[in-house]
Design a protein around this motif. Structure first.
Motif, PDB file in Angstrom:
ATOM      1  N   VAL A  23      -3.726   0.761  -3.445  1.00  0.00           N
ATOM      2  CA  VAL A  23      -3.657  -0.606  -2.899  1.00  0.00           C
ATOM      3  C   VAL A  23      -3.507  -1.634  -4.025  1.00  0.00           C
ATOM      4  O   VAL A  23      -3.940  -1.398  -5.148  1.00  0.00           O
ATOM      5  N   TYR A  50      -6.215  -6.493  -2.697  1.00  0.00           N
ATOM      6  CA  TYR A  50      -6.268  -5.985  -1.326  1.00  0.00           C
ATOM      7  C   TYR A  50      -7.723  -5.813  -0.900  1.00  0.00           C
ATOM      8  O   TYR A  50      -8.552  -5.308  -1.686  1.00  0.00           O
ATOM      9  N   PHE A  76      -9.936  -3.723   0.336  1.00  0.00           N
ATOM     10  CA  PHE A  76     -10.096  -2.288   0.642  1.00  0.00           C
ATOM     11  C   PHE A  76     -11.384  -2.020   1.424  1.00  0.00           C
ATOM     12  O   PHE A  76     -11.561  -0.932   1.976  1.00  0.00           O
ATOM     13  N   VAL A  93       0.853  -1.198   0.000  1.00  0.00           N
ATOM     14  CA  VAL A  93       0.000   0.000   0.000  1.00  0.00           C
ATOM     15  C   VAL A  93       0.887   1.246   0.000  1.00  0.00           C
ATOM     16  O   VAL A  93       1.900   1.284   0.693  1.00  0.00           O
ATOM     17  N   VAL A 123      -9.523   5.597  -2.301  1.00  0.00           N
ATOM     18  CA  VAL A 123      -8.771   4.344  -2.463  1.00  0.00           C
ATOM     19  C   VAL A 123      -8.645   4.075  -3.955  1.00  0.00           C
ATOM     20  O   VAL A 123      -9.647   4.067  -4.678  1.00  0.00           O
TER      21      VAL A 123
END
Ligand code: GLN
Length: 361
Positions: free
Chosen positions: A200, A204, A206, A165, A176
């Motif tokens: 990310v 991932y 999120f 990240v 994001v």
């Protein structure tokens, strides 16, 4: 000294040309772009991973390759930190270059990344073939012959997505960015606005993060390879936080919504693709680089087509009827190409602002 190399296609076509860049063999999917400039941007766009790119513009290399400069720890110039194409096919390769910003030649740049180029190819004939037969597998063969290779059978996104990240910017809106192979101009477009960006990896989760808006990047290969992203996205679609997707991101949104994607015959790769905004007579000229598209007839009823390609009628973006979720199959961040649709970043951030106000009320 010139060295001969061959371009061989899966249908048996064999074209001889001259080597430039690395003298090595490479296999991939052969696709063409009709953009007239922008090879530093195209070659570093991670969405080209696994592809042998044919440039139809007849003279390539005459403005060289710019030197690197950093901006907020990302490249100011290139669309990622390396050359992603598997190989490059051009008609005339200009050995000499001249530009105030050039730091090296295109050939030397390709050598740095061990990427082969072939020049002296009749790229008009080759493009006609790709238009008639569709994108074909192919290989550039130097000394050593190698097998054909279909990159779309691999999870290319996992190969180009970052391992960890990263955080950028200190703006008001916490966005994001799911990096499936993002072009850096998407990051630049956000950082020029009032954004704190959390970048990310593709897989991932999120949904655990605290954020105001979700962005889904472009990326290489078949969108159906990104099942982990689609799974997380399905959870985000249950909520009301704004979501914006570009290119692969648009396809992932379509798949997560329950729709389907399909492979176009030879894709859209250029800087002059006309799209029409649904429900209006307004059209935009856009930058594009994709081989797949959402089939709008498969979308659930709460989703509609947002933009339509005026050349072939295919879907160029989708939107949810009531929630702030939308996407474009084209590239509003351009790089290269026209910047006429960059306002979509502002529209997304307006939705983010509205969502924040509503949730604080
Ligand atoms: N630029 C992109 O994100 C491309 C998306 C996908 N790999 C396609 O070719 O359609």
């Amino acid at each position: 000294m010139t060295q001969t190399v061959k371009l061989i296609l899966e249908d048996g076509t064999l074209i001889e040309g001259e080597s430039f860049g690395a003298y090595t063999s490479a296999a991939g999917e052969v696709v063409f772009s009709t953009a007239m400039t922008g090879y530093p941007e195209n070659l570093t766009d991670p969405s080209f991973a696994g592809q042998i790119l044919v440039l139809t513009y007849p003279m390539v290399g005459n403005y060289g390759v710019p030197g690197e400069e950093l901006y907020e720890s990302i490249s100011r110039i290139f669309e990622s930190d390396k050359v992603h194409v598997a190989g490059l096919v051009v008609n005339y390769y200009s050995q000499e270059h001249s530009h105030w910003h050039a730091a090296k030649s295109l050939g030397d740049w390709l050598k740095e990344y061990n990427i082969p180029g072939i020049c002296g190819v009749d790229t008009r004939l080759l493009t006609k073939k790709l238009r008639e037969q569709g994108a074909l597998l192919g290989k550039i063969v130097a000394e050593e012959d190698i097998p054909m290779h279909d990159p779309n059978l691999e999870n290319l996104v996992a190969q180009v997505s970052p391992a960890g990240v990263q955080h950028y910017g200190h703006g008001q809106h916490k966005i994001v960015l799911v990096d499936c192979g993002t072009k850096t101009n998407i990051i630049r477009c956000f950082l020029e606005r009032d954004v704190e960006l959390i970048r990310v990896p593709w897989d991932y989760d999120f949904t655990q993060l605290d954020y105001d808006g979700l962005f889904l990047s472009n990326g290489p290969g078949d969108p159906k390879m990104c099942q982990a992203t689609i799974g997380h996205l399905q959870k985000a679609l249950q909520q009301d936080k704004p979501i914006f997707g570009i290119c692969l991101g648009s396809q992932l949104m379509g798949l997560a919504a329950g729709g389907d994607t399909f492979k176009l015959k030879y894709g859209h790769r250029s800087h002059n693709q006309p799209v029409k905004l649904t429900g209006t007579q307004r059209s935009y000229i856009t930058s594009q680089n994709h081989g797949y598209a959402v089939d709008p007839t498969t979308l659930p009823s709460e989703w509609t087509m947002l933009f339509e390609n005026l050349n072939d009628g295919t879907c160029e973006g989708i939107q949810h009827q009531t929630k702030p979720f939308f996407s474009t199959q084209f590239h509003p961040e351009a790089a290269g190409g026209p910047q006429d649709t960059e306002f979509l970043f502002d529209q997304f951030l307006d939705e983010v602002e509205k969502y924040k106000q509503a949730s604080n009320a």
